[in-house]
Design a protein around this motif. Structure first.
Motif, mmCIF file in Angstrom:
data_model
loop_
_atom_site.group_PDB
_atom_site.id
_atom_site.type_symbol
_atom_site.label_atom_id
_atom_site.label_comp_id
_atom_site.label_asym_id
_atom_site.label_seq_id
_atom_site.Cartn_x
_atom_site.Cartn_y
_atom_site.Cartn_z
ATOM 1 N N ASN A 70 1.440 1.060 11.589
ATOM 2 C CA ASN A 70 0.435 0.583 12.533
ATOM 3 C C ASN A 70 0.333 -0.935 12.388
ATOM 4 N N ALA A 71 0.858 -1.638 13.369
ATOM 5 C CA ALA A 71 0.884 -3.104 13.326
ATOM 6 C C ALA A 71 -0.515 -3.713 13.285
ATOM 7 N N ASP A 72 -1.509 -2.948 13.751
ATOM 8 C CA ASP A 72 -2.886 -3.446 13.776
ATOM 9 C C ASP A 72 -3.666 -3.155 12.501
ATOM 10 N N ALA A 73 -3.030 -2.510 11.533
ATOM 11 C CA ALA A 73 -3.717 -2.165 10.281
ATOM 12 C C ALA A 73 -4.273 -3.432 9.634
ATOM 13 N N LYS A 74 -5.499 -3.315 9.102
ATOM 14 C CA LYS A 74 -6.161 -4.469 8.492
ATOM 15 C C LYS A 74 -6.187 -4.288 6.981
ATOM 16 N N VAL A 75 -5.364 -5.071 6.302
ATOM 17 C CA VAL A 75 -5.232 -4.970 4.848
ATOM 18 C C VAL A 75 -5.801 -6.229 4.199
ATOM 19 N N ILE A 76 -6.671 -6.008 3.195
ATOM 20 C CA ILE A 76 -7.202 -7.115 2.396
ATOM 21 C C ILE A 76 -6.647 -6.936 0.990
ATOM 22 N N MET A 77 -5.882 -7.892 0.514
ATOM 23 C CA MET A 77 -5.285 -7.806 -0.816
ATOM 24 C C MET A 77 -6.299 -8.204 -1.875
ATOM 25 N N CYS A 78 -6.219 -7.531 -3.024
ATOM 26 C CA CYS A 78 -7.100 -7.830 -4.158
ATOM 27 C C CYS A 78 -6.228 -8.022 -5.389
ATOM 28 N N SER A 79 -6.504 -9.050 -6.155
ATOM 29 C CA SER A 79 -5.734 -9.256 -7.367
ATOM 30 C C SER A 79 -6.504 -10.089 -8.368
ATOM 31 N N ALA A 80 -6.274 -9.794 -9.630
ATOM 32 C CA ALA A 80 -6.895 -10.584 -10.690
ATOM 33 C C ALA A 80 -6.141 -11.896 -10.835
ATOM 34 N N MET A 81 -4.918 -11.889 -10.375
ATOM 35 C CA MET A 81 -4.091 -13.086 -10.510
ATOM 36 C C MET A 81 -4.117 -13.858 -9.214
ATOM 37 N N ILE A 122 1.079 -15.623 -0.912
ATOM 38 C CA ILE A 122 2.030 -15.870 0.179
ATOM 39 C C ILE A 122 2.797 -14.586 0.507
ATOM 40 N N ASP A 123 3.269 -13.871 -0.525
ATOM 41 C CA ASP A 123 3.962 -12.592 -0.305
ATOM 42 C C ASP A 123 3.072 -11.618 0.459
ATOM 43 N N ALA A 124 1.820 -11.543 0.041
ATOM 44 C CA ALA A 124 0.869 -10.613 0.659
ATOM 45 C C ALA A 124 0.620 -10.961 2.126
ATOM 46 N N ILE A 125 0.440 -12.238 2.417
ATOM 47 C CA ILE A 125 0.200 -12.680 3.797
ATOM 48 C C ILE A 125 1.452 -12.422 4.646
ATOM 49 N N GLN A 126 2.621 -12.698 4.086
ATOM 50 C CA GLN A 126 3.869 -12.439 4.812
ATOM 51 C C GLN A 126 4.061 -10.947 5.070
ATOM 52 N N ALA A 127 3.562 -10.122 4.160
ATOM 53 C CA ALA A 127 3.665 -8.669 4.321
ATOM 54 C C ALA A 127 2.681 -8.160 5.370
ATOM 55 N N GLY A 128 1.747 -9.017 5.778
ATOM 56 C CA GLY A 128 0.821 -8.625 6.833
ATOM 57 C C GLY A 128 -0.634 -8.545 6.425
ATOM 58 N N ALA A 129 -0.948 -8.921 5.188
ATOM 59 C CA ALA A 129 -2.340 -8.889 4.748
ATOM 60 C C ALA A 129 -3.145 -9.906 5.557
ATOM 61 N N LYS A 130 -4.378 -9.556 5.866
ATOM 62 C CA LYS A 130 -5.243 -10.422 6.680
ATOM 63 C C LYS A 130 -6.087 -11.366 5.831
ATOM 64 N N ASP A 131 -6.306 -10.986 4.568
ATOM 65 C CA ASP A 131 -7.130 -11.824 3.695
ATOM 66 C C ASP A 131 -6.817 -11.455 2.253
ATOM 67 N N PHE A 132 -7.407 -12.183 1.328
ATOM 68 C CA PHE A 132 -7.102 -12.047 -0.083
ATOM 69 C C PHE A 132 -8.372 -12.265 -0.891
ATOM 70 N N ILE A 133 -8.698 -11.315 -1.764
ATOM 71 C CA ILE A 133 -9.880 -11.437 -2.627
ATOM 72 C C ILE A 133 -9.410 -11.458 -4.075
ATOM 73 N N VAL A 134 -9.950 -12.371 -4.853
ATOM 74 C CA VAL A 134 -9.590 -12.447 -6.270
ATOM 75 C C VAL A 134 -10.666 -11.732 -7.092
ATOM 76 N N LYS A 135 -10.215 -10.934 -8.071
ATOM 77 C CA LYS A 135 -11.143 -10.257 -8.993
ATOM 78 C C LYS A 135 -11.608 -11.274 -10.031
#
Length: 118
Positions: free
Chosen positions: A72-83, A90-103
């Motif tokens: 689903n090209a419209d899927a909304k993914v927010i990546m989370c990582s401690a690092m 950059i990898d996450a955004i290129q993979a299609g993530a819409k945003d990024f939250i740091v733990k």
């Protein structure tokens, strides 16, 4: 209110994020403990948003994000990582993530990310 699928290999992190999301008024429709699990649950539950840990066994969050975006090209993914590593973001955004939250998670940052992607 968004329907959210929480993905993290650590139960503690899923519980913490679920608690914050529910307090913010969102519905956690499911939990996944790795990328492969997240893909199945995404197809089954059709959530509005998926939070995705990057580093997980079996399939990492970046790979899972790519697979979900194929479904689903419209899927909304927010990546989370401690690092907060630039390369992973950059990898996450290129993979299609819409945003990024740091733990560790901050409720206001989570709400901001959900509002941004919806």
């Amino acid at each position: 209110m968004a329907k959210i699928l929480v993905t993290d290999d650590a139960l503690f992190m899923r519980m913490q994020l679920k608690d914050i999301l529910q307090k913010l008024g969102h519905e956690v429709v499911g939990e996944a403990e790795n990328g492969r699990d997240a893909i199945h649950k995404f197809q089954e539950l059709q959530p509005d948003v998926i939070t995705m840990d990057i580093t997980m066994p079996e399939m990492d969050g970046v790979e899972a994000c790519k697979e979900i975006k194929k479904l689903n090209a419209d899927a909304k993914v927010i990546m989370c990582s401690a690092m907060g590593q630039q390369g992973m973001i950059i990898d996450a955004i290129q993979a299609g993530a819409k945003d990024f939250i740091v733990k560790p998670f901050a409720a206001n940052r989570i709400q901001e990310a959900i509002e941004k992607v919806l």
